[in-house]
Design a protein around this motif. Sequence first.
Motif, PDB file in Angstrom:
ATOM      1  N   PHE A  33      24.482   7.425  51.799  1.00 43.33           N
ATOM      2  CA  PHE A  33      25.243   7.058  52.995  1.00 43.33           C
ATOM      3  C   PHE A  33      26.704   7.471  52.841  1.00 43.33           C
ATOM      4  O   PHE A  33      27.407   7.002  51.945  1.00 43.33           O
ATOM      5  CB  PHE A  33      25.106   5.562  53.232  1.00 43.33           C
ATOM      6  N   GLU A  34      27.153   8.351  53.741  1.00 38.21           N
ATOM      7  CA  GLU A  34      28.444   9.005  53.570  1.00 38.21           C
ATOM      8  C   GLU A  34      29.639   8.048  53.544  1.00 38.21           C
ATOM      9  O   GLU A  34      30.539   8.206  52.697  1.00 38.21           O
ATOM     10  CB  GLU A  34      28.617  10.062  54.669  1.00 38.21           C
ATOM     11  N   PRO A  35      29.715   7.017  54.403  1.00 38.82           N
ATOM     12  CA  PRO A  35      30.852   6.095  54.300  1.00 38.82           C
ATOM     13  C   PRO A  35      30.968   5.426  52.934  1.00 38.82           C
ATOM     14  O   PRO A  35      32.070   5.230  52.417  1.00 38.82           O
ATOM     15  CB  PRO A  35      30.574   5.075  55.408  1.00 38.82           C
ATOM     16  N   MET A  36      29.827   5.084  52.327  1.00 39.53           N
ATOM     17  CA  MET A  36      29.855   4.487  50.994  1.00 39.53           C
ATOM     18  C   MET A  36      30.325   5.500  49.963  1.00 39.53           C
ATOM     19  O   MET A  36      31.088   5.179  49.037  1.00 39.53           O
ATOM     20  CB  MET A  36      28.469   3.956  50.630  1.00 39.53           C
ATOM     21  N   MET A  37      29.888   6.748  50.094  1.00 40.64           N
ATOM     22  CA  MET A  37      30.318   7.785  49.169  1.00 40.64           C
ATOM     23  C   MET A  37      31.811   8.089  49.321  1.00 40.64           C
ATOM     24  O   MET A  37      32.474   8.462  48.360  1.00 40.64           O
ATOM     25  CB  MET A  37      29.497   9.058  49.373  1.00 40.64           C
ATOM     26  N   ARG A  38      32.348   7.911  50.546  1.00 46.48           N
ATOM     27  CA  ARG A  38      33.790   8.088  50.745  1.00 46.48           C
ATOM     28  C   ARG A  38      34.574   7.057  49.932  1.00 46.48           C
ATOM     29  O   ARG A  38      35.635   7.362  49.393  1.00 46.48           O
ATOM     30  CB  ARG A  38      34.150   7.963  52.224  1.00 46.48           C
ATOM     31  N   VAL A  39      34.048   5.834  49.873  1.00 50.09           N
ATOM     32  CA  VAL A  39      34.708   4.801  49.075  1.00 50.09           C
ATOM     33  C   VAL A  39      34.774   5.240  47.615  1.00 50.09           C
ATOM     34  O   VAL A  39      35.835   5.235  46.987  1.00 50.09           O
ATOM     35  CB  VAL A  39      33.953   3.457  49.204  1.00 50.09           C
ATOM     36  N   LEU A  40      33.634   5.635  47.064  1.00 52.31           N
ATOM     37  CA  LEU A  40      33.601   6.043  45.652  1.00 52.31           C
ATOM     38  C   LEU A  40      34.357   7.339  45.424  1.00 52.31           C
ATOM     39  O   LEU A  40      34.931   7.558  44.347  1.00 52.31           O
ATOM     40  CB  LEU A  40      32.151   6.189  45.196  1.00 52.31           C
ATOM     41  N   GLY A  41      34.365   8.214  46.420  1.00 53.20           N
ATOM     42  CA  GLY A  41      35.058   9.487  46.283  1.00 53.20           C
ATOM     43  C   GLY A  41      36.556   9.354  46.145  1.00 53.20           C
ATOM     44  O   GLY A  41      37.231  10.309  45.735  1.00 53.20           O
ATOM     45  N   GLN A  42      37.112   8.175  46.466  1.00 54.21           N
ATOM     46  CA  GLN A  42      38.554   7.989  46.333  1.00 54.21           C
ATOM     47  C   GLN A  42      39.014   8.197  44.896  1.00 54.21           C
ATOM     48  O   GLN A  42      40.146   8.618  44.666  1.00 54.21           O
ATOM     49  CB  GLN A  42      38.954   6.590  46.812  1.00 54.21           C
ATOM     50  N   TRP A  43      38.152   7.885  43.939  1.00 52.37           N
ATOM     51  CA  TRP A  43      38.522   8.119  42.541  1.00 52.37           C
ATOM     52  C   TRP A  43      37.512   9.003  41.819  1.00 52.37           C
ATOM     53  O   TRP A  43      37.836   9.623  40.824  1.00 52.37           O
ATOM     54  CB  TRP A  43      38.704   6.800  41.785  1.00 52.37           C
ATOM     55  N   ASN A  44      36.276   9.105  42.322  1.00 51.51           N
ATOM     56  CA  ASN A  44      35.288   9.961  41.676  1.00 51.51           C
ATOM     57  C   ASN A  44      35.327  11.396  42.185  1.00 51.51           C
ATOM     58  O   ASN A  44      34.606  12.257  41.660  1.00 51.51           O
ATOM     59  CB  ASN A  44      33.878   9.404  41.897  1.00 51.51           C
ATOM     60  N   GLY A  45      36.133  11.667  43.208  1.00 50.35           N
ATOM     61  CA  GLY A  45      36.201  13.021  43.740  1.00 50.35           C
ATOM     62  C   GLY A  45      34.865  13.450  44.307  1.00 50.35           C
ATOM     63  O   GLY A  45      34.166  12.678  44.960  1.00 50.35           O
ATOM     64  N   ASN A  46      34.477  14.682  44.014  1.00 52.66           N
ATOM     65  CA  ASN A  46      33.211  15.229  44.513  1.00 52.66           C
ATOM     66  C   ASN A  46      32.232  15.404  43.363  1.00 52.66           C
ATOM     67  O   ASN A  46      31.628  16.453  43.183  1.00 52.66           O
ATOM     68  CB  ASN A  46      33.467  16.561  45.223  1.00 52.66           C
ATOM     69  N   SER A  47      32.089  14.354  42.576  1.00 52.75           N
ATOM     70  CA  SER A  47      31.260  14.418  41.377  1.00 52.75           C
ATOM     71  C   SER A  47      29.780  14.417  41.719  1.00 52.75           C
ATOM     72  O   SER A  47      29.374  14.304  42.873  1.00 52.75           O
ATOM     73  CB  SER A  47      31.578  13.233  40.463  1.00 52.75           C
TER      74      SER A  47
END
Length: 444
Positions: free
Chosen positions: A69-83
């Motif tokens: 789910f993209e909104p959840m991945m946006r949250v994690l992407g704040q520090w995980n980048g595009n891992s």
Amino acid sequence: MTKGPSFLLFGVDILWRLRRDQLGYYRELQARFGDRVRLRLGPYRNWLLFSPADVEAVLTIHAGSFIRFEPMMRVLGQWNGNSLLVSEGTRWQVRRRQVLPAFARSRMTGYGARIVTHAAALSQDWDAAADEGEVTVDTDRTMATLALRIALDVLFDSPTDHRLSEISDAVAVLSEVAFRESMAPWKLSRWWPFGPLAGKLSAIRTMDNLVRSIVQIRMQHPQDDRGDLLSTLVASKDEPDAIRDEVMTLLIAGHETTGAALAWAGELLARHPVELAAVVAEMDRELGRNRATAADLGRLPLLRAVIEELLRLFPPAYALFTRQATRRIDLDGITIRKGDLVQLVPFITHRDPRWFDDPEAFRPARFIGTAAHPPYAYFPFGAGPRVCIGQNFGLIELMLVLATLLQDWTPLPPAAAAMPEAKFSLRPRGGVQQRWRRRIPPAV
């Protein structure tokens, strides 16, 4: 028997229940509506699927028809980048191929030696602090710190003890942020400089500065193999930002889940002396006073069963990341439409009496020999193409830490059984205040 899908209207009450008692709410929904529960969450239809057959369908058979789910991945992407954790499609396939060599079997011997070194050092610290052969610790906090030390060493081969408290605090903030923001119906502007957001931005800066500085130094000598994960990633000749993203994810997610599992191990074994005595007897018989190595673990089936059973009862990833369907899918009587969300919850499926006899009981023996449960009734690391890439490493780490500590120390029961708290991972609420008693006097 499945009662069929049920439809509950979106409301603040649903989010409130999820934030207040997520695990209890999942239990209630399954009890009332069966293995397939349909919720309306704002603009989304959300499916909770609890049966092994549906778990297999989502994670394996139709895996290519779901994304995280993209909104959840946006949250994690704040520090995980595009891992690897966040990416999808072709990029995910490329990232997985590049990260996979870091977890090759040939590297596990070296990783295992580092793990045992840190666990043995903790045992020595307890010796120094012991009073009449006993030490009292918060097992949850202690194991989280140990897992962080191991992660920093295995990832970086870099001395970071002087920053351990700073890193630990930053990781704790980001774990809380991940849970809070993924459950929120809206988010504040990134640049709002007050309150929780200020702490988040500070934690991101702390972790980003640490990881980037180490990656930049190591990339100046890409041919050096220090036996750590970073050596493998640098050897892939990937871009510095991509390496930074993977290291950040492995550091935060890896130690968070391992620390939680080790806390539950100490608590569960202390409350089950028969199982504790059996696993200690197995180690004494197979290892004597020698420290365990990765090569020894095949001779410790009961120890592995203890780990597998605690991951059944208290899986750190108690609910997998929400998936979103990219096309219509028919699942034996229900239709998941394009755009629908799907949630799989190991904590509920693992405790279903249809799949596990006496499911609330701690019985490691159920993982000895041929499994009696369906394959997809047990999935603490996920399953299918996106199964956790560090699964084998995680099991080795858990077994080696536990073997090292149980050679020297016996966990004693806490005053009260720990209660699970669903945050970013499944942790004991309020920690585990626990005594550990010396088994064998330390060598002079």
